[in-house]
Design an enzyme around this catalytic site. Structure first.
Site, PDB file in Angstrom:
ATOM      1  N   CYS A   2       0.852  -1.184   0.000  1.00 18.84           N
ATOM      2  CA  CYS A   2       0.000   0.000   0.000  1.00 18.84           C
ATOM      3  C   CYS A   2       0.896   1.245   0.000  1.00 18.84           C
ATOM      4  CB  CYS A   2      -0.931   0.091   1.198  1.00 18.84           C
ATOM      5  SG  CYS A   2      -1.934  -1.361   1.448  1.00 18.84           S
ATOM      6  N   ARG A  27       3.766  -0.416  -5.118  1.00 23.67           N
ATOM      7  CA  ARG A  27       3.648  -1.009  -3.780  1.00 23.67           C
ATOM      8  C   ARG A  27       2.308  -1.690  -3.543  1.00 23.67           C
ATOM      9  NH1 ARG A  27       7.504   1.612   0.110  1.00 23.67           N
ATOM     10  NH2 ARG A  27       6.456   0.221   1.517  1.00 23.67           N
ATOM     11  N   TRP A  74      -3.137  -2.533  -1.324  1.00 22.79           N
ATOM     12  CA  TRP A  74      -2.881  -3.953  -1.565  1.00 22.79           C
ATOM     13  C   TRP A  74      -3.682  -4.669  -0.477  1.00 22.79           C
ATOM     14  CZ3 TRP A  74      -0.759  -8.193   0.992  1.00 22.79           C
ATOM     15  CH2 TRP A  74      -0.373  -9.263   0.171  1.00 22.79           C
ATOM     16  N   ASN A 100      -1.692   2.199   6.330  1.00 26.59           N
ATOM     17  CA  ASN A 100      -0.926   1.000   5.938  1.00 26.59           C
ATOM     18  C   ASN A 100      -0.683   0.196   7.201  1.00 26.59           C
ATOM     19  OD1 ASN A 100      -0.716   1.955   3.379  1.00 26.59           O
ATOM     20  ND2 ASN A 100       1.465   2.447   3.468  1.00 26.59           N
ATOM     21  N   GLY A 101      -0.723  -1.129   7.086  1.00 24.11           N
ATOM     22  CA  GLY A 101      -0.475  -1.971   8.256  1.00 24.11           C
ATOM     23  C   GLY A 101      -1.710  -2.797   8.576  1.00 24.11           C
ATOM     24  N   GLU A 481      16.036 -18.663  -7.816  1.00 21.55           N
ATOM     25  CA  GLU A 481      15.767 -17.275  -8.205  1.00 21.55           C
ATOM     26  C   GLU A 481      15.206 -17.214  -9.631  1.00 21.55           C
ATOM     27  OE1 GLU A 481      15.277 -14.529  -7.057  1.00 21.55           O
ATOM     28  OE2 GLU A 481      15.808 -13.006  -8.511  1.00 21.55           O
ATOM     29  N   LYS A 485      11.599 -15.679 -10.506  1.00 16.34           N
ATOM     30  CA  LYS A 485      11.442 -14.565 -11.446  1.00 16.34           C
ATOM     31  C   LYS A 485      10.388 -14.908 -12.488  1.00 16.34           C
ATOM     32  CE  LYS A 485      12.788 -12.080  -9.921  1.00 16.34           C
ATOM     33  NZ  LYS A 485      13.412 -11.607  -8.737  1.00 16.34           N
ATOM     34  N   GLU A 488       6.691 -15.214 -10.890  1.00 17.51           N
ATOM     35  CA  GLU A 488       6.026 -14.026 -10.347  1.00 17.51           C
ATOM     36  C   GLU A 488       5.568 -13.052 -11.422  1.00 17.51           C
ATOM     37  OE1 GLU A 488       8.161 -11.371  -7.677  1.00 17.51           O
ATOM     38  OE2 GLU A 488      10.047 -11.803  -8.662  1.00 17.51           O
ATOM     39  N   HIS A 504      14.950 -37.307  -6.681  1.00 17.48           N
ATOM     40  CA  HIS A 504      14.264 -37.761  -5.466  1.00 17.48           C
ATOM     41  C   HIS A 504      12.764 -37.479  -5.521  1.00 17.48           C
ATOM     42  CE1 HIS A 504      18.029 -38.833  -3.593  1.00 17.48           C
ATOM     43  NE2 HIS A 504      18.522 -37.693  -4.043  1.00 17.48           N
ATOM     44  N   LYS A 603       5.482  -4.509  -3.974  1.00 24.57           N
ATOM     45  CA  LYS A 603       6.942  -4.412  -3.934  1.00 24.57           C
ATOM     46  C   LYS A 603       7.488  -4.689  -2.542  1.00 24.57           C
ATOM     47  CE  LYS A 603      11.014  -3.458  -5.485  1.00 24.57           C
ATOM     48  NZ  LYS A 603      11.645  -4.583  -6.217  1.00 24.57           N
TER      49      LYS A 603
HETATM   50  O1  M6R Z   1      12.470  -5.674   0.174  1.00 29.12           O
HETATM   51  P1  M6R Z   1      12.958  -7.077   0.427  1.00 29.12           P
HETATM   52  O2  M6R Z   1      14.240  -7.355  -0.268  1.00 29.12           O
HETATM   53  O3  M6R Z   1      13.034  -7.407   1.882  1.00 29.12           O
HETATM   54  O4  M6R Z   1      11.861  -8.012  -0.216  1.00 29.12           O
HETATM   55  C1  M6R Z   1      11.938  -9.405  -0.091  1.00 29.12           C
HETATM   56  C2  M6R Z   1      11.014 -10.097  -1.054  1.00 29.12           C
HETATM   57  O5  M6R Z   1       9.685  -9.727  -0.806  1.00 29.12           O
HETATM   58  C3  M6R Z   1      11.352  -9.798  -2.511  1.00 29.12           C
HETATM   59  O6  M6R Z   1      12.665 -10.139  -2.818  1.00 29.12           O
HETATM   60  C4  M6R Z   1      10.396 -10.562  -3.459  1.00 29.12           C
HETATM   61  O7  M6R Z   1      10.636 -11.922  -3.374  1.00 29.12           O
HETATM   62  C5  M6R Z   1      10.557 -10.059  -4.891  1.00 29.12           C
HETATM   63  N1  M6R Z   1       9.280  -9.755  -5.461  1.00 29.12           N
HETATM   64  C6  M6R Z   1      11.183 -11.038  -5.802  1.00 29.12           C
HETATM   65  O8  M6R Z   1      11.346 -10.549  -7.083  1.00 29.12           O
END
Ligand code: M6R
Length: 608
Positions: A2, A27, A74, A100-101, A481, A485, A488, A504, A603
């Site tokens: 948010c 965000r 969000w 927010n929160g 990773e 990527k 997501e 396995h 984000k």
């Molecule tokens: O701001 P941060 O690095 O703490 O965020 C951690 C994860 O939320 C962040 O890396 C998330 O996995 C990304 N969307 C991945 O691309």
């Protein structure tokens, strides 16, 4: 998650607020809303979906105002509907709140307020706030907010305006980031500096438990006991330009292409080639403590955790310190064995991730030394850790993290050198790592020059609905990773794990419709990786091998090849991740998806 923006000044607040809100859209973006105060009247508008929908609704409307607040949401409690969008209002409509929160005790508060006659219009936890404030309001808005917040359990970053108090805006924080932007005859409140960078670079970071009364010419901050807080005005070094797309179609592509510069910026002024060592200003104060540590625990989430996994290999091989990597979200629910000889390294791009923050707090309670690898200067994790190293990657806007990851790996390599040289690492080894680090930017440029080849490959594979990513040793975290990527931003099912694990269980999935990306540079585990590739071939799986330039033999076993330049094994992930990012980016683009703002994500994850 948010975003909040608030404005008070002499200008028409609407444009400033909407421009700021657009910069926070990354965000959270399932609904948005605005409240403006003028002539002791409150005006508001809300819309479902992206901020452009709110803008469309506002166009042609006749109201304006010099004070206002807005929000992009969000969803946590309640669906993304217009009713659930912020701002929320008191019964008389005179008090507006953006939040927010999470208000944990909202149900009890809501029931009590309902008994007193308050009418609720949304399903959100946030809506209790304007009603509580209304309940306490006796003419002094700040006092009413303060009293309301004392009833609340949970986390909040809030901005409040009232048509009865048109010359002020109240902001408060506990667990959700909030900054005050200090302008000339105007002031701002925002959950993220990106929102206000176009107007001012002077900010005050609110701390947990602080409440601010903001007018156009001044502001006062107190704690919850009404004690005045002396605050420091900080200068933001990022420019507005850096936080914009700069001619690229998406932030994600811009951020991938920035990576050669990011590696330079993360190492700038920190390398001591002659001493085979590094100078990390943020760790100087704790250098003697670092000599004594016997164990490291890295806590992080998502991509940052994968960076931590690469760091684990680096720190154990070169600094010879036992290292573990924890899901930050699990850390406080286990019984981690932590003492004063343990250093906790929290890795976080945003510096606001709730789980990572909670892990640090838990570790501190147990007496551990806490260190941060954080990109956002002045963020909560940066401030709450004992010491740390900033990434200097510049603002990362795309939800999918790219350049922050390469900078996290770079900083982990620097910390490895520092700790290694405090222990058994030889001068020559230190020099060698530094030399290899310095060579990385040029090597990343070579990969980026070939992005058209990766684009073609992505088009070929964009129709598949399942992917597997494999890797070993330093490149095992890259398999995870790469898979993250892809999933997501393209919503394709993809899994990544150590190549040796495949047989396995997961090998059962393999058939001709299940492509496998094997990250197999010519390193110490290359032959082992190729054995796994043969097992996939035997089951007719499609194989993409990412390997070292010149390794022609891989062509015999792969359907497609991606080449990267040769590098020191511990630094290879910094190169190998780039094609994986480009692959995910182009697949998402070919599928016609919103690359920068994938569905259901935000984000920065500031809720548990
Ligand atoms: O701001 P941060 O690095 O703490 O965020 C951690 C994860 O939320 C962040 O890396 C998330 O996995 C990304 N969307 C991945 O691309």
């Amino acid at each position: 998650m948010c975003g909040i923006v608030g404005y008070i000044g002499k200008k028409d607040a609407e444009n400033t607020l909407i421009e700021g809100l657009k910069r926070l859209e990354y965000r959270g973006y399932d609904s948005s809303g605005i409240a403006l105060v003028q002539n002791k009247k409150m005006f508001s508008e809300k819309a479902i979906g992206k901020i452009i929908n709110l803008e469309e609704k506002l166009s042609g409307k006749k109201f304006s105002g010099n004070v206002g607040i807005c929000h992009t949401r969000w969803a946590t409690h309640g669906k993304p509907t217009k009713e659930n969008a912020h701002p929320h209002f008191s019964c008389d409509g005179d008090i507006a709140v953006v939040h927010n929160g999470i208000i944990e005790n909202y149900q009890t508060l809501r029931d009590d307020l309902k008994k007193k006659g308050h009418k609720f219009l949304s399903e959100t936890d946030s809506e209790v706030l304007p009603h509580l404030i209304e309940d306490f309001y006796k003419g002094d808005l700040r006092e009413a907010v303060l009293k309301a917040l004392k009833c609340v359990q949970g986390t909040y970053g809030i901005a409040v305006v009232s048509s009865k108090n048109p010359d002020e805006m109240i902001a408060a924080r506990k667990g959700s980031p909030l900054v005050l932007g200090v302008g000339n005859g105007e002031n701002f409140v925002a959950s993220d500096v990106a929102a206000i960078l176009g107007y001012t670079n002077q900010v005050v970071y609110l701390n947990d438990g602080e409440i601010a009364r903001v007018a156009s010419d001044d502001f006062q901050i107190t704690d919850m006991d009404n004690q005045q807080i002396k605050c420091e005005i900080n200068k933001i070094e990022w420019s507005l330009e850096e936080s914009q797309k700069g001619g690229h179609e998406h932030f994600m592509l811009k951020e991938i292409l920035e990576q050669p510069k990011v590696v330079v910026d993360s190492t700038r002024g920190r390398l001591l080639p002659d001493e085979g060592s590094v100078k990390l200003g943020g760790l100087e104060e704790v250098e003697e403590d670092l000599r004594k540590i016997e164990k490291i625990i890295i806590v992080a989430c998502g991509t940052a955790r994968y960076a931590g996994l690469v760091g684990e290999y680096m720190l154990e091989e070169y600094a010879e310190i036992p290292t573990e990597v924890e899901f930050a979200s699990e850390f406080r629910y286990r019984k981690p064995i932590v003492d004063e000889r343990t250093a906790i390294i929290a890795i976080s791009q945003s510096g606001e991730t709730a789980d990572t923050l909670a892990a640090i707090r838990e570790a501190k309670r147990k007496g551990a030394l806490t260190l941060g690898i954080v990109n956002v200067v002045g963020s909560t994790i940066a401030r709450e850790t004992d010491a740390g190293v900033y990434n200097h990657a510049g603002p990362e806007i795309a939800v999918a993290s790219t350049k922050a990851f390469t900078s996290q790996l770079t900083v982990l390599a620097l910390i490895t050198i520092l700790l290694g040289r405090q222990r058994n690492m030889s001068l020559d080894t230190g020099k060698k790592i530094i030399e290899e680090l310095e060579a990385l930017p040029e090597k990343i440029e070579i990969i980026l020059k070939n992005k058209v080849d990766i684009k073609k490959l992505s088009e070929k594979y964009s129709k598949y609905s399942d992917f597997m990513y494999l890797g070993r040793k330093y490149c095992f975290p890259l398999a995870e990773e790469g898979a993250l990527k892809l999933k997501e931003i393209s919503y394709i099912h993809s899994e990544g794990f150590p190549a040796g694990e495949m047989k396995h269980g997961s090998i059962a999935l393999i058939d001709e419709d299940f492509p496998v990306v094997c990250v197999a540079p010519k390193d110490s585990v290359y032959e082992k990786n190729i054995s796994n590739v043969e097992e996939i071939r035997a089951r007719k799986g499609k194989i993409i091998i990412l390997t070292t330039q010149g390794n022609k033999e891989a062509e015999k076993v792969a359907d497609d090849i991606i080449y990267i330049p040769d590098a020191l094994e511990m630094l290879t992930p910094i190169l190998a991740v780039v094609p994986l990012q480009l692959f995910a980016y182009y697949v998402s683009s070919f599928r016609g998806l919103d690359v920068d703002k994938p569905r259901n994500l935000a984000k920065s994850v500031t809720v548990e």
